[in-house]
Structures are given as structure tokens and as C-alpha cells.
Scaffold this motif. Structure first.
Motif, PDB file in Angstrom:
ATOM      1  N   SER A 146     -11.583  -8.572  12.269  1.00 11.86           N
ATOM      2  CA  SER A 146     -10.676  -7.965  13.246  1.00 11.86           C
ATOM      3  C   SER A 146      -9.628  -7.134  12.517  1.00 11.86           C
ATOM      4  N   ALA A 147      -8.804  -6.442  13.285  1.00 13.97           N
ATOM      5  CA  ALA A 147      -7.669  -5.732  12.695  1.00 13.97           C
ATOM      6  C   ALA A 147      -6.630  -6.752  12.228  1.00 13.97           C
ATOM      7  N   LEU A 148      -5.847  -6.366  11.237  1.00 13.39           N
ATOM      8  CA  LEU A 148      -4.807  -7.256  10.729  1.00 13.39           C
ATOM      9  C   LEU A 148      -3.633  -7.313  11.702  1.00 13.39           C
ATOM     10  N   GLN A 149      -3.097  -8.515  11.872  1.00  9.84           N
ATOM     11  CA  GLN A 149      -1.853  -8.703  12.609  1.00  9.84           C
ATOM     12  C   GLN A 149      -0.784  -9.076  11.580  1.00  9.84           C
ATOM     13  N   VAL A 150       0.208  -8.204  11.407  1.00 12.50           N
ATOM     14  CA  VAL A 150       1.196  -8.386  10.338  1.00 12.50           C
ATOM     15  C   VAL A 150       2.582  -8.621  10.934  1.00 12.50           C
ATOM     16  N   PHE A 151       3.225  -9.682  10.441  1.00  9.01           N
ATOM     17  CA  PHE A 151       4.616  -9.962  10.823  1.00  9.01           C
ATOM     18  C   PHE A 151       5.443 -10.068   9.546  1.00  9.01           C
TER      19      PHE A 151
ATOM     20  N   ASP B  21      15.691  -5.017   1.462  1.00  4.16           N
ATOM     21  CA  ASP B  21      14.439  -4.718   0.757  1.00  4.16           C
ATOM     22  C   ASP B  21      13.790  -5.959   0.129  1.00  4.16           C
ATOM     23  N   GLU B  22      14.192  -7.135   0.589  1.00 10.24           N
ATOM     24  CA  GLU B  22      13.590  -8.383   0.124  1.00 10.24           C
ATOM     25  C   GLU B  22      12.838  -9.034   1.281  1.00 10.24           C
ATOM     26  N   LEU B  23      11.656  -9.521   0.979  1.00 13.29           N
ATOM     27  CA  LEU B  23      10.827 -10.161   1.998  1.00 13.29           C
ATOM     28  C   LEU B  23      11.302 -11.594   2.225  1.00 13.29           C
ATOM     29  N   LEU B  24      11.840 -11.851   3.406  1.00 12.88           N
ATOM     30  CA  LEU B  24      12.267 -13.204   3.742  1.00 12.88           C
ATOM     31  C   LEU B  24      11.094 -14.028   4.269  1.00 12.88           C
ATOM     32  N   GLU B  25      10.287 -13.371   5.073  1.00 11.20           N
ATOM     33  CA  GLU B  25       9.137 -14.059   5.661  1.00 11.20           C
ATOM     34  C   GLU B  25       8.065 -13.027   5.980  1.00 11.20           C
ATOM     35  N   GLY B  26       6.835 -13.373   5.684  1.00 11.63           N
ATOM     36  CA  GLY B  26       5.741 -12.453   5.978  1.00 11.63           C
ATOM     37  C   GLY B  26       4.447 -13.203   6.219  1.00 11.63           C
ATOM     38  N   GLU B  27       3.731 -12.800   7.245  1.00  5.26           N
ATOM     39  CA  GLU B  27       2.476 -13.476   7.573  1.00  5.26           C
ATOM     40  C   GLU B  27       1.461 -12.449   8.073  1.00  5.26           C
ATOM     41  N   ILE B  28       0.240 -12.618   7.631  1.00  4.19           N
ATOM     42  CA  ILE B  28      -0.872 -11.784   8.092  1.00  4.19           C
ATOM     43  C   ILE B  28      -1.914 -12.706   8.710  1.00  4.19           C
ATOM     44  N   THR B  29      -2.390 -12.355   9.878  1.00  4.12           N
ATOM     45  CA  THR B  29      -3.464 -13.123  10.514  1.00  4.12           C
ATOM     46  C   THR B  29      -4.605 -12.180  10.875  1.00  4.12           C
ATOM     47  N   MET B  30      -5.804 -12.699  10.818  1.00  5.26           N
ATOM     48  CA  MET B  30      -6.997 -11.949  11.207  1.00  5.26           C
ATOM     49  C   MET B  30      -8.123 -12.946  11.410  1.00  5.26           C
ATOM     50  N   ASP B  31      -9.240 -12.467  11.902  1.00  2.00           N
ATOM     51  CA  ASP B  31     -10.397 -13.350  12.017  1.00  2.00           C
ATOM     52  C   ASP B  31     -11.688 -12.582  11.792  1.00  2.00           C
ATOM     53  N   TYR B  32     -12.716 -13.338  11.517  1.00  3.78           N
ATOM     54  CA  TYR B  32     -14.081 -12.822  11.406  1.00  3.78           C
ATOM     55  C   TYR B  32     -14.901 -13.525  12.481  1.00  3.78           C
TER      56      TYR B  32
ATOM     57  N   SER C 185       0.847  -1.193   0.000  1.00  2.00           N
ATOM     58  CA  SER C 185       0.000   0.000   0.000  1.00  2.00           C
ATOM     59  C   SER C 185       0.879   1.238   0.000  1.00  2.00           C
ATOM     60  N   ASP C 186       0.231   2.389   0.096  1.00  2.00           N
ATOM     61  CA  ASP C 186       0.985   3.648   0.167  1.00  2.00           C
ATOM     62  C   ASP C 186       1.834   3.715   1.432  1.00  2.00           C
ATOM     63  N   GLY C 187       1.463   2.900   2.423  1.00  2.00           N
ATOM     64  CA  GLY C 187       2.210   2.902   3.679  1.00  2.00           C
ATOM     65  C   GLY C 187       3.542   2.182   3.591  1.00  2.00           C
ATOM     66  N   GLY C 188       3.737   1.396   2.534  1.00  2.00           N
ATOM     67  CA  GLY C 188       4.996   0.683   2.386  1.00  2.00           C
ATOM     68  C   GLY C 188       4.845  -0.523   1.485  1.00  2.00           C
ATOM     69  N   LYS C 189       5.979  -1.011   0.994  1.00  2.00           N
ATOM     70  CA  LYS C 189       5.984  -2.133   0.051  1.00  2.00           C
ATOM     71  C   LYS C 189       5.395  -3.394   0.668  1.00  2.00           C
ATOM     72  N   TYR C 190       5.646  -3.594   1.958  1.00  2.00           N
ATOM     73  CA  TYR C 190       5.164  -4.803   2.625  1.00  2.00           C
ATOM     74  C   TYR C 190       4.131  -4.477   3.710  1.00  2.00           C
ATOM     75  N   VAL C 191       3.420  -3.381   3.487  1.00  2.00           N
ATOM     76  CA  VAL C 191       2.316  -2.997   4.380  1.00  2.00           C
ATOM     77  C   VAL C 191       1.014  -3.235   3.621  1.00  2.00           C
ATOM     78  N   PRO C 192       0.210  -4.214   4.018  1.00  2.00           N
ATOM     79  CA  PRO C 192      -0.989  -4.563   3.242  1.00  2.00           C
ATOM     80  C   PRO C 192      -2.026  -3.448   3.218  1.00  2.00           C
ATOM     81  N   ASN C 193      -2.786  -3.423   2.136  1.00  2.00           N
ATOM     82  CA  ASN C 193      -3.915  -2.502   1.994  1.00  2.00           C
ATOM     83  C   ASN C 193      -5.100  -3.126   2.740  1.00  2.00           C
ATOM     84  N   GLU C 194      -5.286  -2.722   3.991  1.00  2.00           N
ATOM     85  CA  GLU C 194      -6.223  -3.428   4.876  1.00  2.00           C
ATOM     86  C   GLU C 194      -7.653  -3.430   4.349  1.00  2.00           C
ATOM     87  N   SER C 195      -8.175  -2.273   3.972  1.00  2.00           N
ATOM     88  CA  SER C 195      -9.576  -2.201   3.543  1.00  2.00           C
ATOM     89  C   SER C 195      -9.813  -3.025   2.279  1.00  2.00           C
TER      90      SER C 195
END
Length: 221
Positions: free
Chosen positions: A103-108, A114-125, A76-86
């Protein structure tokens, strides 16, 4: 002392007046009919809540699916590895057919040079009798979605508690509770002119209250 007695007499006279009795009777009847099914709902779900072993499914229905995500949702505009939450929530809701409150996104993320080695997003409904856990691997842009359904009785129980039911339903419970208070008060008002019935009713009120207190102090651990 005399002034207090006079005020009490005036209040009783007011409650016995034709206008007050007419409006009390109307409100008592109309509120009781408006809340007929609602009170039955809360009464029945009170039993199912109190005896979950008899009514709630011991094993919920669990299903799992995998969904490929457009990579642009993971930045998103917030960063290369910052998800567009909406946009991400909207996409998941639409294509995975999810319901409930997200829920709100939990991002690790772990980034090196500048290379993504590991990335995970968790959330729930979460919704009445319903839960969804979402795990997103940012490297592969895949979402693993696990849906858990606890059954129809669990839905009714959560509605009784106002759990994961949204703000509108909470207001509905509040308004229902206030109307039930009016229902009780108008019932008392209708009894005031009937002295013998009113006195008998007071005895039953005291009896019921004492039984409730006795059970609480003696039988509740």
C-alpha cells in the motif's frame, strides 16, 4: 411481420449450416477442454466460499519480526523526515521476504526545531489469503512486521474473488468468463438443428430459471 419471420428463418438456416455447426462444435470442444480445470476450480471454491466455517481456518497463523532499517531510507529529496518510498518498499520486500501488493505509506511526524520528536510510518502488503502490517518507528529506525496467513483455502477463495490478486489475474478471470459465454452459446448453436432435443432443452432452461427465481424471491431474506 412477414419480414421478421423471414429473418428468423434465415437465422435458423444459418445456424444449421454445415460451416457454422462445424465451427461451433470445434469451439465447444476446445473451450470445454481448455477450461476444464478452471471451471472445476471455480466450482469447488464456490462451495468453500459459501461454507467458510467448514473449510477456512478459524485461527490464522500470525508471526512477527523486527527489522532494523538503514536511516537513509527514512529521508529523501522531499525532506529530511520524508521517507524514500520506493527504496523503503524494496528493502522491506527483500529483507523481510514480503509478498503481495504494498500500500501507500502513511507517515506521521512531529518535528520541533528541526528535531524529530516522534515519527511513525505504517503500510501493509496484501495478497491472496495473506496480509502484512508494517509499523516503523522513525526515531529508532526499526520496523515491526506482522504477517498473517489464513491458510490454503483462503488463498483459493481470494483467487476466486480476484481479491488482492493483481491485474493479470483479474484479466484471467474476465477472459475465462467470456470463454464460458462462448461455451454456452456454441452449445445452444449445436442444439438448433436437433429440433426435439432443442425443445426439451428449452423446457429445462425455463424450469431451471424459474426454480432460481423462486428460491431468490421466497427463500432469500
Amino acid at each position: 411481420m412477414a419480414s421478421k419471420h423471414k429473418a428468423l428463418v434465415n437465422n435458423k438456416t444459418l445456424l444449421k449450416s454445415k460451416a457454422v455447426q462445424t465451427w461451433a462444435r470445434r469451439l465447444h470442444i476446445y473451450i470445454s477442454m481448455a477450461l476444464l480445470l478452471v471451471v472445476l476450480f471455480f466450482a469447488i471454491t464456490g462451495i468453500t466460499l459459501n461454507r467458510p466455517a467448514l473449510f477456512v481456518k478459524s485461527q490464522p497463523d500470525i508471526s512477527q519480526l523486527t527489522l532494523s532499517l538503514p536511516v537513509e531510507l527514512l529521508s529523501s529529496d522531499g525532506g529530511k523526515y520524508v521517507p524514500n518510498e520506493s527504496a523503503l518498499v524494496k528493502h522491506l520486500t527483500q529483507y523481510a521476504r514480503l509478498s503481495g501488493q504494498p500500500s501507500a505509506l502513511q507517515v506521521f511526524t512531529e518535528v520541533e526545531d528541526d528535531e524529530l520528536l516522534e515519527g511513525e510510518i505504517t503500510m501493509d502488503y496484501k495478497g491472496p489469503g495473506y496480509n502484512v502490517a508494517v509499523f516503523i518507528d522513525m526515531a529508532s529506525a526499526e520496523a515491526v512486521i506482522e504477517k498473517t496467513h489464513y491458510g490454503a483455502v483462503a488463498i483459493l477463495n481470494d483467487l476466486h474473488k480476484g481479491r488482492n490478486s493483481g491485474e493479470v489475474w483479474k484479466w484471467f478471470i474476465d477472459i475465462t468468463a467470456l470463454l464460458m459465454v462462448f461455451f454456452v452459446l456454441t452449445g445452444v448453436c449445436l442444439l438448433v438443428p436437433k429440433k426435439k432435443t432443442f425443445n426439451t432443452s428449452l423446457k429445462w432452461t425455463v424450469f431451471g430459471s424459474l426454480i432460481s427465481l423462486l428460491i431468490f424471491f421466497v427463500a432469500v431474506p
